[in-house]
Design an enzyme around this catalytic site. Sequence first.
Site, PDB file in Angstrom:
ATOM      1  N   HIS A  40      85.895 130.727  46.266  1.00  0.00           N
ATOM      2  CA  HIS A  40      86.037 130.880  44.822  1.00  0.00           C
ATOM      3  C   HIS A  40      85.620 129.571  44.160  1.00  0.00           C
ATOM      4  O   HIS A  40      85.751 128.492  44.751  1.00  0.00           O
ATOM      5  CB  HIS A  40      87.484 131.192  44.465  1.00  0.00           C
ATOM      6  CG  HIS A  40      87.930 132.557  44.848  1.00  0.00           C
ATOM      7  ND1 HIS A  40      88.949 133.208  44.195  1.00  0.00           N
ATOM      8  CD2 HIS A  40      87.523 133.405  45.829  1.00  0.00           C
ATOM      9  CE1 HIS A  40      89.145 134.395  44.732  1.00  0.00           C
ATOM     10  NE2 HIS A  40      88.290 134.533  45.742  1.00  0.00           N
ATOM     11  N   GLU A  66      87.000 127.733  41.957  1.00  0.00           N
ATOM     12  CA  GLU A  66      88.054 126.732  41.871  1.00  0.00           C
ATOM     13  C   GLU A  66      88.228 125.983  43.184  1.00  0.00           C
ATOM     14  O   GLU A  66      88.335 124.753  43.212  1.00  0.00           O
ATOM     15  CB  GLU A  66      89.399 127.377  41.505  1.00  0.00           C
ATOM     16  CG  GLU A  66      89.403 128.111  40.188  1.00  0.00           C
ATOM     17  CD  GLU A  66      89.159 129.612  40.353  1.00  0.00           C
ATOM     18  OE1 GLU A  66      88.167 129.997  41.020  1.00  0.00           O
ATOM     19  OE2 GLU A  66      89.949 130.397  39.816  1.00  0.00           O
ATOM     20  N   CYS A 121      93.288 133.211  40.416  1.00  0.00           N
ATOM     21  CA  CYS A 121      94.024 134.172  41.238  1.00  0.00           C
ATOM     22  C   CYS A 121      95.152 133.421  41.962  1.00  0.00           C
ATOM     23  O   CYS A 121      95.291 132.205  41.823  1.00  0.00           O
ATOM     24  CB  CYS A 121      93.078 134.818  42.255  1.00  0.00           C
ATOM     25  SG  CYS A 121      92.487 133.682  43.535  1.00  0.00           S
ATOM     26  N   CYS A 166      93.789 130.529  44.205  1.00  0.00           N
ATOM     27  CA  CYS A 166      93.275 129.380  43.467  1.00  0.00           C
ATOM     28  C   CYS A 166      94.380 128.649  42.712  1.00  0.00           C
ATOM     29  O   CYS A 166      94.375 127.421  42.622  1.00  0.00           O
ATOM     30  CB  CYS A 166      92.163 129.824  42.538  1.00  0.00           C
ATOM     31  SG  CYS A 166      90.725 130.420  43.462  1.00  0.00           S
TER      32      CYS A 166
END
Length: 163
Positions: free
Chosen positions: A66, A68, A96, A99
């Site tokens: 991801h 992040e 999410c 993250c």
Amino acid sequence: MTGSPPDTYEAAMRLALAEAVRAGGRGEVPVGAVVLGPPRPGSVVPGEVLAAAGNDREASADPTAHAEVLALRAAAARIGDWRLTGCTLVVTLEPCTMCAGAAVLARVDRVVYGAVDEKGGAAGSLWDVLRDRRLNHRPEVVMGVLADECAAVLTEFFLGRRA
């Protein structure tokens, strides 16, 4: 909300949006993230850009890729420490659970996000990992920075996928 004015982070969010657009162009879900270093002494303005990334799960076949997580990893590598104390994570979509957890574990001071993720957000919408009092670190949360622009990038991407 928090004490930091959202307009303080608009320039950084525009950088994150550029990362999101690049990711979308590669067929990734268009989410971008930027890590800002600590403010200079005596200043409240966030510091320099330490790292920027867009989602890369498809290309890397890595479920943790991801934006992040990639930006946090790059920032930690750049400063040579996993503790990102004083840093700010700026992301186009509400983080999410993975993250948000990574931001807590990295000890960032604040998380700034644009669009709300009602299906998987963990910064206040579905869950609130970032402000969970049971955890040993709780970053400041600034939400809604350039929210309409951030949401539009995602909407356009998914409309194109359905066409």
